[in-house]
Write a protein that holds these residues in place. Sequence first.
Motif, short mmCIF file in Angstrom:
data_model
loop_
_atom_site.label_atom_id
_atom_site.label_comp_id
_atom_site.label_asym_id
_atom_site.label_seq_id
_atom_site.Cartn_x
_atom_site.Cartn_y
_atom_site.Cartn_z
N THR A 198 0.73 -1.47 -0.13
CA THR A 198 -0.12 -0.01 0.09
C THR A 198 1.15 1.09 0.27
O THR A 198 0.52 2.79 -0.79
CB THR A 198 -0.26 0.05 1.35
N LEU A 199 2.00 1.05 0.49
CA LEU A 199 3.10 2.31 0.73
C LEU A 199 3.63 2.64 -0.46
O LEU A 199 3.80 3.65 -1.23
CB LEU A 199 4.51 2.33 1.97
N ARG A 200 3.09 1.74 -0.95
CA ARG A 200 4.73 2.12 -2.56
C ARG A 200 2.95 2.32 -3.47
O ARG A 200 3.92 3.32 -4.18
CB ARG A 200 5.05 0.20 -3.03
N LEU A 260 -1.39 5.97 -6.41
CA LEU A 260 -2.67 6.83 -5.44
C LEU A 260 -2.82 7.86 -5.78
O LEU A 260 -4.20 8.29 -5.76
CB LEU A 260 -2.44 6.31 -4.22
N GLU A 261 -2.04 9.06 -6.05
CA GLU A 261 -2.80 9.98 -6.55
C GLU A 261 -3.45 10.52 -7.29
O GLU A 261 -4.31 10.86 -7.61
CB GLU A 261 -1.41 11.44 -6.29
N ARG A 262 -3.03 9.22 -8.50
CA ARG A 262 -3.57 9.20 -9.54
C ARG A 262 -5.18 8.68 -10.05
O ARG A 262 -6.12 9.10 -10.53
CB ARG A 262 -2.81 8.74 -10.57
N SER A 272 -5.44 -5.65 8.03
CA SER A 272 -5.99 -4.72 8.53
C SER A 272 -4.73 -3.31 9.31
O SER A 272 -4.99 -2.52 8.39
CB SER A 272 -7.32 -4.12 9.51
N LEU A 273 -4.21 -4.13 10.16
CA LEU A 273 -3.46 -3.29 10.76
C LEU A 273 -2.09 -3.14 9.53
O LEU A 273 -1.39 -2.35 9.75
CB LEU A 273 -3.10 -4.01 11.98
N GLY A 274 -1.79 -3.78 8.46
CA GLY A 274 -0.98 -3.61 8.06
C GLY A 274 -1.49 -2.08 7.04
O GLY A 274 -0.13 -1.04 6.68
N ALA A 291 -1.25 0.69 9.14
CA ALA A 291 0.56 1.35 9.40
C ALA A 291 0.72 2.19 8.27
O ALA A 291 1.88 3.25 8.37
CB ALA A 291 0.98 0.08 9.86
N SER A 292 0.80 1.62 7.28
CA SER A 292 0.61 2.71 5.20
C SER A 292 0.08 3.88 5.48
O SER A 292 0.82 4.07 4.53
CB SER A 292 0.01 1.11 4.06
N ALA A 293 -1.11 4.19 5.95
CA ALA A 293 -1.01 4.68 5.82
C ALA A 293 -0.99 5.91 6.76
O ALA A 293 -0.57 7.38 6.69
CB ALA A 293 -3.29 5.05 7.09
#
Length: 244
Positions: free
Chosen positions: A72-74, A81-83, A145-147, A150-152
């Motif tokens: 998700t962070l990637r 994500l922005e696009r 869900s916790l991952g 964390a990525s947020a």
Amino acid sequence: MIPMRTLATAGRVLLQIRNDPRTIALLLIVPSLLIGLVAWIFDETEVFATIGPAMLALFPFIVMFLVTSISTLRERRSGTLERLLSMPLGRGDFILGYTLAFGILAVVQTAVAVAYATLVCGLEIEGSVWMLFVVAIADALLGTSLGLLASAFARTEFQVVQFMPALVFPQILLGGIFLPRDQLPKVLETIGDWLPLSHAIDALTAVASGDEDSSYIWLRILFIGCWILGAIIIGSLTLRRRTQ
């Protein structure tokens, strides 16, 4: 949130993972190999019969946490994500899509791990194997869900790893794997009772031993479900479009 957008996001994630054999191996094979390693270490003892259910909770939980958070962070760091959010795709659609995609993978991962632990490693299950499967899926979804949560908050993959001491390690230490929670200092016992991994371990151990009725186990699944829902909601509210 629109179901079709959520499903489209989930499909895109699954397509990406299908083209990444290393991630597939990490998700589906590594937890079973680690469970097998623990069983091998305690091959001549009765220890694995005691801690085997906890291993079914521990290894899939950690793997799902790492893979989900970094993936998700990637998306944020690459600008994907922005696009996506510049189109009619909400944060909730994105988070739920990822949850659905990794939830499907969690089901497959759990099936492999449970089958390997019971059929290959000889983990004896006195209760219902299907109930063991349900609890293990809930546990893997908890890691997912916790991952996502964390990525947020993380800005780099290194920071994701740093979230493990905050979100994962305390649950391992206080979950009753090393010492039963009722033997911990009172404050630590109380904290452990409110951590979701503790309830996953309790439920899997209860199913394996056949000591508790289904209501006891379903209450723990419900508790884990509340944590999953809370992590998804907080993650969707705090998710940023891009990491600078």
